[in-house]
Design a protein around this motif. Structure first.
Motif, PDB file in Angstrom:
ATOM      1  N   ASP A  22      41.380 -62.574  86.603  1.00 45.11           N
ATOM      2  CA  ASP A  22      42.242 -62.284  87.738  1.00 45.11           C
ATOM      3  C   ASP A  22      42.196 -63.475  88.683  1.00 45.11           C
ATOM      4  O   ASP A  22      41.168 -64.141  88.801  1.00 45.11           O
ATOM      5  N   LYS A  23      43.310 -63.749  89.365  1.00 44.50           N
ATOM      6  CA  LYS A  23      43.365 -64.869  90.294  1.00 44.50           C
ATOM      7  C   LYS A  23      43.900 -64.375  91.631  1.00 44.50           C
ATOM      8  O   LYS A  23      44.839 -63.589  91.680  1.00 44.50           O
ATOM      9  N   HIS A  24      43.249 -64.831  92.711  1.00 47.84           N
ATOM     10  CA  HIS A  24      43.755 -64.539  94.045  1.00 47.84           C
ATOM     11  C   HIS A  24      43.371 -65.685  94.971  1.00 47.84           C
ATOM     12  O   HIS A  24      42.646 -66.597  94.590  1.00 47.84           O
ATOM     13  N   TYR A  25      43.865 -65.631  96.190  1.00 46.15           N
ATOM     14  CA  TYR A  25      43.567 -66.679  97.176  1.00 46.15           C
ATOM     15  C   TYR A  25      42.817 -66.064  98.343  1.00 46.15           C
ATOM     16  O   TYR A  25      43.102 -64.941  98.767  1.00 46.15           O
ATOM     17  N   VAL A  45      40.642 -68.422  93.871  1.00 41.59           N
ATOM     18  CA  VAL A  45      39.507 -67.775  93.214  1.00 41.59           C
ATOM     19  C   VAL A  45      39.998 -67.183  91.901  1.00 41.59           C
ATOM     20  O   VAL A  45      40.881 -66.326  91.877  1.00 41.59           O
ATOM     21  N   VAL A  46      39.417 -67.664  90.796  1.00 37.38           N
ATOM     22  CA  VAL A  46      39.737 -67.141  89.467  1.00 37.38           C
ATOM     23  C   VAL A  46      38.517 -66.379  88.991  1.00 37.38           C
ATOM     24  O   VAL A  46      37.424 -66.942  88.870  1.00 37.38           O
ATOM     25  N   GLU A  47      38.709 -65.086  88.748  1.00 40.85           N
ATOM     26  CA  GLU A  47      37.598 -64.214  88.363  1.00 40.85           C
ATOM     27  C   GLU A  47      37.670 -63.893  86.882  1.00 40.85           C
ATOM     28  O   GLU A  47      38.740 -63.619  86.357  1.00 40.85           O
ATOM     29  N   THR A  60      35.421 -68.750  89.685  1.00 43.78           N
ATOM     30  CA  THR A  60      35.625 -70.187  89.830  1.00 43.78           C
ATOM     31  C   THR A  60      36.428 -70.380  91.101  1.00 43.78           C
ATOM     32  O   THR A  60      37.518 -69.830  91.245  1.00 43.78           O
ATOM     33  N   ILE A  61      35.862 -71.139  92.030  1.00 38.81           N
ATOM     34  CA  ILE A  61      36.466 -71.343  93.342  1.00 38.81           C
ATOM     35  C   ILE A  61      36.987 -72.771  93.407  1.00 38.81           C
ATOM     36  O   ILE A  61      36.249 -73.715  93.168  1.00 38.81           O
ATOM     37  N   HIS A  90      33.635 -63.837  98.761  1.00 38.82           N
ATOM     38  CA  HIS A  90      34.240 -64.139 100.068  1.00 38.82           C
ATOM     39  C   HIS A  90      33.164 -64.486 101.101  1.00 38.82           C
ATOM     40  O   HIS A  90      33.367 -65.378 101.924  1.00 38.82           O
ATOM     41  N   ASN A  91      32.023 -63.805 101.054  1.00 37.79           N
ATOM     42  CA  ASN A  91      30.917 -64.137 101.958  1.00 37.79           C
ATOM     43  C   ASN A  91      30.416 -65.557 101.714  1.00 37.79           C
ATOM     44  O   ASN A  91      30.092 -66.280 102.657  1.00 37.79           O
TER      45      ASN A  91
END
Length: 81
Positions: free
Chosen positions: A3-6, A12-14, A24-25, A56-57
């Motif tokens: 999954d990919k999000h920003y 961020v690719v999970e 992977t950031i 995110h932290n």
């Protein structure tokens, strides 16, 4: 499952596997990895916390964002707020 999000300017690719979670950031030309081992994932699930929250932290605290961060049950607490 991938999954990919920003999160802000960070991509961020999970990738979730049965025994670990790898994020992977990416920002600019930098690539960092966060690997959560099974025991940390189990602890998060027991407390209804998503692995994304931990990622995110880490992004929010640049001193935590190293080349590769490996999170296990033993060091998970330092990545939670």
């Amino acid at each position: 499952m991938t999954d990919k999000h920003y999160y802000g300017n960070y991509e961020v690719v999970e990738d979730r596997e049965s025994q670990k979670y790898v994020a992977t950031i990416k920002i600019h030309n930098m690539v960092k990895k966060v690997v959560m081992q099974d025991d940390a994932l189990q602890m998060l699930a027991q407390n209804d916390v998503l692995p994304e929250t931990v990622v995110h932290n880490i992004i929010k605290e640049p001193n935590l964002l190293k080349e590769q961060v490996i999170i296990s049950g033993a060091n998970l607490a330092q990545y939670l707020d």
